[in-house]
Design an enzyme around this catalytic site. Sequence first.
Site, PDB file in Angstrom:
ATOM      1  N   VAL A   1       4.718 -13.530  17.379  1.00 42.63           N
ATOM      2  CA  VAL A   1       3.374 -12.210  18.238  1.00 42.63           C
ATOM      3  C   VAL A   1       2.996 -11.734  16.946  1.00 42.63           C
ATOM      4  CG1 VAL A   1       5.008 -10.210  18.460  1.00 42.63           C
ATOM      5  CG2 VAL A   1       6.306 -11.608  18.967  1.00 42.63           C
TER       6      VAL A   1
ATOM      7  N   ARG B   1       9.781   3.094   5.860  1.00 43.66           N
ATOM      8  CA  ARG B   1       9.825   4.024   4.284  1.00 43.66           C
ATOM      9  C   ARG B   1       8.597   5.110   3.998  1.00 43.66           C
ATOM     10  NH1 ARG B   1       7.963  -1.469   1.332  1.00 43.66           N
ATOM     11  NH2 ARG B   1       6.470  -2.374   3.509  1.00 43.66           N
TER      12      ARG B   1
ATOM     13  N   LYS C   1      14.509 -16.406   6.061  1.00 43.12           N
ATOM     14  CA  LYS C   1      14.984 -16.661   7.252  1.00 43.12           C
ATOM     15  C   LYS C   1      16.322 -17.250   7.634  1.00 43.12           C
ATOM     16  CE  LYS C   1      12.346 -13.283   8.623  1.00 43.12           C
ATOM     17  NZ  LYS C   1      12.848 -11.756   9.052  1.00 43.12           N
TER      18      LYS C   1
ATOM     19  N   GLY D   1       4.906  -2.683  15.055  1.00 44.33           N
ATOM     20  CA  GLY D   1       5.014  -4.059  14.764  1.00 44.33           C
ATOM     21  C   GLY D   1       6.237  -4.025  16.184  1.00 44.33           C
TER      22      GLY D   1
ATOM     23  N   SER E   1      13.433 -16.189  12.847  1.00 42.99           N
ATOM     24  CA  SER E   1      12.234 -16.746  13.128  1.00 42.99           C
ATOM     25  C   SER E   1      12.089 -17.896  12.460  1.00 42.99           C
ATOM     26  CB  SER E   1      11.173 -16.192  11.799  1.00 42.99           C
ATOM     27  OG  SER E   1      10.340 -17.689  11.605  1.00 42.99           O
TER      28      SER E   1
ATOM     29  N   TYR F   1       9.207 -17.805   2.699  1.00 44.39           N
ATOM     30  CA  TYR F   1       9.256 -16.665   3.873  1.00 44.39           C
ATOM     31  C   TYR F   1      10.506 -17.611   5.192  1.00 44.39           C
ATOM     32  CZ  TYR F   1       8.412 -14.480   8.340  1.00 44.39           C
ATOM     33  OH  TYR F   1       8.653 -14.267   9.587  1.00 44.39           O
TER      34      TYR F   1
ATOM     35  N   ASP G   1      13.943   2.745   2.932  1.00 45.09           N
ATOM     36  CA  ASP G   1      13.180   1.372   2.064  1.00 45.09           C
ATOM     37  C   ASP G   1      14.215   0.458   1.490  1.00 45.09           C
ATOM     38  OD1 ASP G   1      11.687  -0.578   0.376  1.00 45.09           O
ATOM     39  OD2 ASP G   1      10.831   1.490  -0.634  1.00 45.09           O
TER      40      ASP G   1
ATOM     41  N   ASN H   1       9.149   1.661  12.143  1.00 43.50           N
ATOM     42  CA  ASN H   1       7.430   2.417  12.443  1.00 43.50           C
ATOM     43  C   ASN H   1       5.801   1.292  13.018  1.00 43.50           C
ATOM     44  OD1 ASN H   1       7.354   0.879   9.720  1.00 43.50           O
ATOM     45  ND2 ASN H   1       5.331   1.591   9.659  1.00 43.50           N
TER      46      ASN H   1
HETATM   47  P1  NAP Z   1       5.303  -5.945  11.018  1.00 44.15           P
HETATM   48  O1  NAP Z   1       4.288  -5.278  12.105  1.00 44.15           O
HETATM   49  O2  NAP Z   1       4.362  -6.643   9.312  1.00 44.15           O
HETATM   50  O3  NAP Z   1       5.955  -4.846  10.740  1.00 44.15           O
HETATM   51  C1  NAP Z   1       6.868  -5.116   9.126  1.00 44.15           C
HETATM   52  C2  NAP Z   1       8.065  -3.550   9.607  1.00 44.15           C
HETATM   53  O4  NAP Z   1       8.635  -4.301   8.140  1.00 44.15           O
HETATM   54  C3  NAP Z   1       6.930  -1.967   9.070  1.00 44.15           C
HETATM   55  O5  NAP Z   1       7.469  -0.991   9.576  1.00 44.15           O
HETATM   56  C4  NAP Z   1       7.703  -2.921   7.585  1.00 44.15           C
HETATM   57  O6  NAP Z   1       7.162  -0.937   7.523  1.00 44.15           O
HETATM   58  C5  NAP Z   1       8.497  -2.362   7.281  1.00 44.15           C
HETATM   59  N1  NAP Z   1       8.667  -3.380   5.934  1.00 44.15           N
HETATM   60  C6  NAP Z   1       8.407  -3.985   5.323  1.00 44.15           C
HETATM   61  N2  NAP Z   1       9.201  -3.821   3.910  1.00 44.15           N
HETATM   62  C7  NAP Z   1      10.035  -3.350   4.516  1.00 44.15           C
HETATM   63  C8  NAP Z   1      10.671  -2.295   3.133  1.00 44.15           C
HETATM   64  N3  NAP Z   1      11.188  -3.068   2.308  1.00 44.15           N
HETATM   65  N4  NAP Z   1      11.831  -1.450   4.041  1.00 44.15           N
HETATM   66  C9  NAP Z   1      11.554  -0.668   4.793  1.00 44.15           C
HETATM   67  N5  NAP Z   1      10.411  -1.624   5.733  1.00 44.15           N
HETATM   68  C10 NAP Z   1      10.147  -2.378   5.616  1.00 44.15           C
HETATM   69  O7  NAP Z   1       5.938  -7.583  11.042  1.00 44.15           O
HETATM   70  P2  NAP Z   1       6.703  -7.436  12.250  1.00 44.15           P
HETATM   71  O8  NAP Z   1       5.662  -8.394  13.013  1.00 44.15           O
HETATM   72  O9  NAP Z   1       7.047  -7.013  13.614  1.00 44.15           O
HETATM   73  O10 NAP Z   1       8.226  -8.239  12.486  1.00 44.15           O
HETATM   74  C11 NAP Z   1       9.341  -7.727  12.310  1.00 44.15           C
HETATM   75  C12 NAP Z   1      10.179  -8.744  11.793  1.00 44.15           C
HETATM   76  O11 NAP Z   1      10.377  -9.633  13.185  1.00 44.15           O
HETATM   77  C13 NAP Z   1      10.375  -9.378  10.934  1.00 44.15           C
HETATM   78  O12 NAP Z   1      11.385  -9.282  10.014  1.00 44.15           O
HETATM   79  C14 NAP Z   1       9.295 -10.661  10.734  1.00 44.15           C
HETATM   80  O13 NAP Z   1       9.625 -11.120   9.680  1.00 44.15           O
HETATM   81  C15 NAP Z   1      10.024 -11.265  11.650  1.00 44.15           C
HETATM   82  N6  NAP Z   1       9.502 -11.934  12.831  1.00 44.15           N
HETATM   83  C16 NAP Z   1       7.892 -11.742  12.923  1.00 44.15           C
HETATM   84  C17 NAP Z   1       7.243 -13.118  13.572  1.00 44.15           C
HETATM   85  C18 NAP Z   1       5.890 -12.407  14.339  1.00 44.15           C
HETATM   86  O14 NAP Z   1       5.654 -13.574  15.019  1.00 44.15           O
HETATM   87  N7  NAP Z   1       5.251 -11.295  14.071  1.00 44.15           N
HETATM   88  C19 NAP Z   1       8.059 -14.112  14.147  1.00 44.15           C
HETATM   89  C20 NAP Z   1       9.392 -14.297  14.360  1.00 44.15           C
HETATM   90  C21 NAP Z   1      10.095 -13.238  12.963  1.00 44.15           C
HETATM   91  P3  NAP Z   1       5.948  -0.786   6.461  1.00 44.15           P
HETATM   92  O15 NAP Z   1       4.461  -0.198   7.696  1.00 44.15           O
HETATM   93  O16 NAP Z   1       5.843   0.485   5.428  1.00 44.15           O
HETATM   94  O17 NAP Z   1       4.884  -1.553   5.862  1.00 44.15           O
END
Ligand code: NAP
Length: 243
Positions: free
Chosen positions: A199, A37, A170, A16, A143, A166, A62, A14
């Site tokens: 990101v 979710r 990973k 990011g 990550s 965290y 979820d 939804n």
């Molecule tokens: P984000 O914008 O916070 O988005 C996270 C997404 O996961 C949201 O849609 C959130 O939904 C969903 N989520 C969390 N808990 C959930 C659950 N129990 N059931 C279903 N959905 C759930 O984060 P992002 O940066 O885009 O991260 C996406 C992935 O990339 C993650 O796995 C993160 O660890 C990985 N990552 C990110 C980075 C970075 O720099 N951003 C770097 C390395 C890896 P809600 O809106 O409902 O909370």
Amino acid sequence: MISSHRIALVTGANKGIGLEIARQLAQAGVVVILGARDAGRAKAALDDLLSQGLKAQAVPLDLDDHASIAAAAETIRAEHGRLDILVNNAGIVDAADGPPGTASLDAVRRIMETNFIGALAVTQAMLPLLRKAPAARIVNLSSSLGSLTLNGDPASPYYAARLIGYNASKAALNMLTVQLAEALRGTSIVINSVSPGYVKTDLTGQQGFMSAEEGARLPVAYALLGEGAVSGRFVEASGQTPW
Ligand code: NAP
């Protein structure tokens, strides 16, 4: 209805990186199922993609509610009969996470539950549908913080990020990649861990070097890998990440 298009499920789609993965997959002609979710946030994301003329639908999902995972798998089975691409993207951080000596155990448990157990549960539920696709692809959003090697390397830019929950979640997700890649060796299913880079999203407090659109590019490339693709790798934009 059995579709001739590839069908993808993106968890946490939804916002990011997940939303941008969904958008880029749909732009590549894939029918994208947004797993989310929260119904309201799912609808906003779906409307966004549909307004661009893209093929998408949403399913309640979820990672902490295993009944919702089973229901999502049943919906996909009934509507599409198979799944070509699974992107395990949903993930969390927790403010009470921290160094191993002081991190909140509840926070570590919450993170492991979503980032590892949740991704494992989704993968298990979707595996029968992935086996029905001609050449399924699984992408785990990992990550560089999950690299055991970099956590022990003072020269690494990730060395200072002491987040036991965290980083361990990973590393555990990477174990899923390795073990499932081995279990699926000899089949047409390919699975890899992809580190998107640093990101700007809500997860990082909008800090980072890349936009969500840029961060989605490598996961999408691995979701669309062609024939003879590598499996069981841990990759980032510059190449392979050490385990
Ligand atoms: P984000 O914008 O916070 O988005 C996270 C997404 O996961 C949201 O849609 C959130 O939904 C969903 N989520 C969390 N808990 C959930 C659950 N129990 N059931 C279903 N959905 C759930 O984060 P992002 O940066 O885009 O991260 C996406 C992935 O990339 C993650 O796995 C993160 O660890 C990985 N990552 C990110 C980075 C970075 O720099 N951003 C770097 C390395 C890896 P809600 O809106 O409902 O909370």
